[in-house]
Motif scaffolding. Structure first.
Motif, PDB file in Angstrom:
ATOM      1  N   GLN A  31       9.638  -3.531   8.594  1.00 51.23           N
ATOM      2  CA  GLN A  31       8.789  -2.591   7.738  1.00 51.23           C
ATOM      3  C   GLN A  31       8.635  -2.500   6.393  1.00 51.23           C
ATOM      4  N   TYR A  32       9.576  -2.573   5.737  1.00 54.97           N
ATOM      5  CA  TYR A  32       9.680  -2.367   4.312  1.00 54.97           C
ATOM      6  C   TYR A  32       9.386  -3.782   3.655  1.00 54.97           C
TER       7      TYR A  32
ATOM      8  N   ALA B  81       4.840   4.693   2.573  1.00 54.53           N
ATOM      9  CA  ALA B  81       6.167   3.806   2.983  1.00 54.53           C
ATOM     10  C   ALA B  81       6.669   4.447   4.202  1.00 54.53           C
ATOM     11  N   VAL B  82       6.702   5.622   4.169  1.00 50.66           N
ATOM     12  CA  VAL B  82       7.340   6.437   5.272  1.00 50.66           C
ATOM     13  C   VAL B  82       6.578   6.350   6.492  1.00 50.66           C
ATOM     14  N   ARG B  83       5.293   6.433   6.403  1.00 53.38           N
ATOM     15  CA  ARG B  83       4.457   6.030   7.549  1.00 53.38           C
ATOM     16  C   ARG B  83       3.687   4.720   7.477  1.00 53.38           C
TER      17      ARG B  83
ATOM     18  N   LEU C  50       2.858   6.040  -2.649  1.00 51.31           N
ATOM     19  CA  LEU C  50       3.302   4.911  -2.172  1.00 51.31           C
ATOM     20  C   LEU C  50       4.321   5.464  -1.317  1.00 51.31           C
ATOM     21  N   VAL C  51       5.321   6.347  -1.717  1.00 49.11           N
ATOM     22  CA  VAL C  51       6.469   6.784  -0.768  1.00 49.11           C
ATOM     23  C   VAL C  51       5.917   7.396   0.576  1.00 49.11           C
ATOM     24  N   LYS C  52       4.989   8.203   0.383  1.00 46.39           N
ATOM     25  CA  LYS C  52       4.175   8.635   1.683  1.00 46.39           C
ATOM     26  C   LYS C  52       3.666   7.518   2.443  1.00 46.39           C
TER      27      LYS C  52
ATOM     28  N   ARG D 242       2.180   3.444  10.925  1.00 43.02           N
ATOM     29  CA  ARG D 242       0.832   4.198  11.300  1.00 43.02           C
ATOM     30  C   ARG D 242      -0.264   3.769  10.148  1.00 43.02           C
TER      31      ARG D 242
END
Lengths: 379, 175
Positions: free
Chosen positions: B6-7, B47-49, B43-45, B52
């Motif tokens: 994912q990352y 990356a977390v999602r 971008l943090v938001k 989706r």
């Protein structure tokens, strides 16, 4: 302005640098994920929360009780009033959960959620759409803590926290719905149906029956309060002078003069007190060199114009302190104050008894811009 | 989806679209530090999602939308420094590069001085070329509010530097 003259604006993008550091972003994302998934490790700060409830209680007749509920646990950090993150992020369940004490978002842009804190200290996060939680400015709680309002998927939801009732207020597609004020008996919620400053349209929702009544503000005015009988108060939206005047939807006009109470300040806002017979006038002084005003005092005056008190807003040893109005409490006024160096937001209650600091959101517990936290109190 | 995978995908996206997203962030803030903060949080938001967001088919559009939404939430939270009216240096003659650069710096400072919502309106209307209705829809406000914010923003830019926008020469590569 024609398209040609906007070319220099568009070309400003050439000044941009590359601000992206993928590794840092990924590290922050991992930390946020692990924080959300952690099982109750950090206890809730019971005394801090209780202190906040006591400070913010909406009146003796309506003050929520503060039982030591099952979600509340003592903490070693209680003396500082520090608000700590909940041990786990639990979504607000449907149905009765208990009365709300306040709501907050602990850092910039909702920080993955707006938290509602109940009178027993339990915290719940509000349901979040894909692009972030509901705007914290759309959150409202009735003075008795029984009702919670928030935006959700284009509608404004007002739900009971003590039974199963839910009201949905719809608006035109281009309108936003924001809460303005609750009546002191928690029976009516005044909502603004557009964020335009002109032709402001309002809805009065009777939460007991679900009956909604529409009304429009007189030209040049905005609503700022509602009485228990449904009468709405309007005042000139641009007035900053010492003569404070307002009219009501029942045809009454009230004028009070606070000239003698001002010291080179202008009037920033007017807020109806819970007794429905007096107002809190917030005074502010322009900050030299900045397009901003520093709140300096709160003047309490009754409807006859009699000044009941002037309460100074103290400096709280915060660098570049800046305070926002939260609203009236049972015996005074609440402010949210933050420092400009980026480490803290503090709730401050001002009353005849003097200023009382409430909960504190600091960098110690909330590293992501705690100076941008927002707190919402009942009413 | 495996977390490392994912990352990895997110890392590739961020590296590839970083410059374009940085330009958007700067146009929304007019300030390098604020742009970095705004973009990083978006971008943090993302990356977390990421799973989706990616399944939605347009991660870049998602990040841009998050940045605009964040500006809305900053509405009541920021203080704004006034821009000195003498910030635009007198022209010493000619249209040299240095003068053009100075004017752009002044324009950026004026942009940074605007309230977030006004910057968002300018961005959507004059950078993204959205209609007033589309801008209003994105910002969750009325068309009248969009008009008012655009008017106020442009008035502020004019006050900051009379003729500032007009005095800059269009780029030769602008279509």
């Amino acid at each position: 302005m024609n398209d040609q003259t906007m070319i220099p604006y568009r070309e400003l993008d050439a000044e941009a640098r590359n601000y992206v550091d993928p590794e840092r972003v990924i590290a922050l994302a991992k930390r946020r994920r692990s924080a959300a998934a952690a099982v109750a490790v950090v206890p809730v700060v019971l005394a801090g929360l209780v202190g906040a409830v006591v400070v913010l209680g909406p009146g003796a007749a309506h003050t929520p009780s503060v039982p030591a509920g099952e979600g509340a646990r003592p903490s070693a950090a209680t003396e500082a009033g520090a608000l700590r993150p909940p041990g786990r992020s639990t979504a607000l369940p449907a149905g009765p959960v208990g009365r709300a004490a306040y709501a907050y978002t602990p850092c910039r842009d909702a920080c993955d959620g707006v938290f509602v804190v109940l009178t027993d200290g339990r915290q719940f996060v509000l349901p979040a759409p894909a692009d972030g939680g509901p705007p914290v400015h759309s959150i409202t709680m009735s003075r008795d803590g029984r009702w919670l309002g928030y935006q959700s998927h284009g509608r404004y939801m007002v739900r009971s926290l003590t039974d199963v009732r839910v009201h949905a207020v719809k608006s035109a597609a281009t309108d936003a719905v924001f809460p303005v004020a609750w009546s002191s008996d928690s029976g009516r919620l005044l909502l603004q149906r557009t964020d335009s400053d002109t032709n402001a349209a309002y809805t009065v929702l009777e939460v007991g029956s679900g009956l909604a009544t529409q009304l429009t503000a007189p030209a040049g005015t905005k609503a700022f309060g509602i009485l228990p009988d449904g009468t709405v108060l309007f005042r000139n939206e641009n007035s900053t002078g010492p003569v404070v005047a307002w009219s009501t939807s029942a045809g009454q006009t009230v004028t009070i003069d606070v000239t003698a109470q001002l010291d080179g300040e202008s009037v920033r806002s007017v807020n109806l007190a819970p007794d429905n017979q007096s107002v809190y006038v917030v005074a502010a002084r322009s900050v030299e060199g900045q397009d901003s005003r520093e709140l300096t005092a709160v003047i309490h005056a009754d409807f006859t114009g009699k000044v009941l008190g002037r309460y100074e807003i103290p400096k709280m040893d915060l660098e570049n302190q800046f305070c926002d109005v939260l609203g009236p409490t049972a015996d005074g006024f609440a402010l949210s104050c933050r420092n400009g160096s980026g480490s803290m937001t503090t709730l401050l209650a001002v009353s005849a008894a003097g200023p009382q600091p409430g909960i504190k959101i600091s960098a110690q517990d909330w590293p992501n811009h705690p100076e941008l936290a927002e707190i919402v109190i009942p009413g | 989806m495996h977390r490392r995978h994912q990352y990895d995908e997110f890392r590739g996206f961020a590296a590839a679209r970083g410059p374009a997203l940085s330009r958007v962030a700067f146009m929304l803030t007019g300030d390098h530090q604020a742009a970095e903060d705004l973009l990083q949080e978006a971008l943090v938001k993302t990356a977390v999602r990421w799973h989706r967001v990616q399944s939605g088919g347009d991660p870049e559009a998602y990040v841009r939308k998050v940045m605009v939404n964040q500006l809305r939430s900053w509405l009541r939270r920021r203080r704004y420094a006034e821009i000195p009216l003498d910030a635009v240096a007198d022209r010493q003659g000619g249209t040299d590069v240095a003068h053009q650069t100075a004017l752009r710096v002044t324009l950026a400072r004026a942009l940074a001085s605007l309230p977030p919502r006004q910057r968002a309106v300018l961005f959507l209307r004059y950078y993204e070329d959205l209609t007033e209705s589309a801008t209003a829809e994105q910002l969750g406000c009325s068309v009248g509010t969009v008009k008012r914010h655009a008017h106020d923003a442009l008035a502020t830019l004019r006050r900051a530097g009379p003729g500032l926008l007009e005095s800059l020469k269009p780029s030769e590569v602008w279509p």
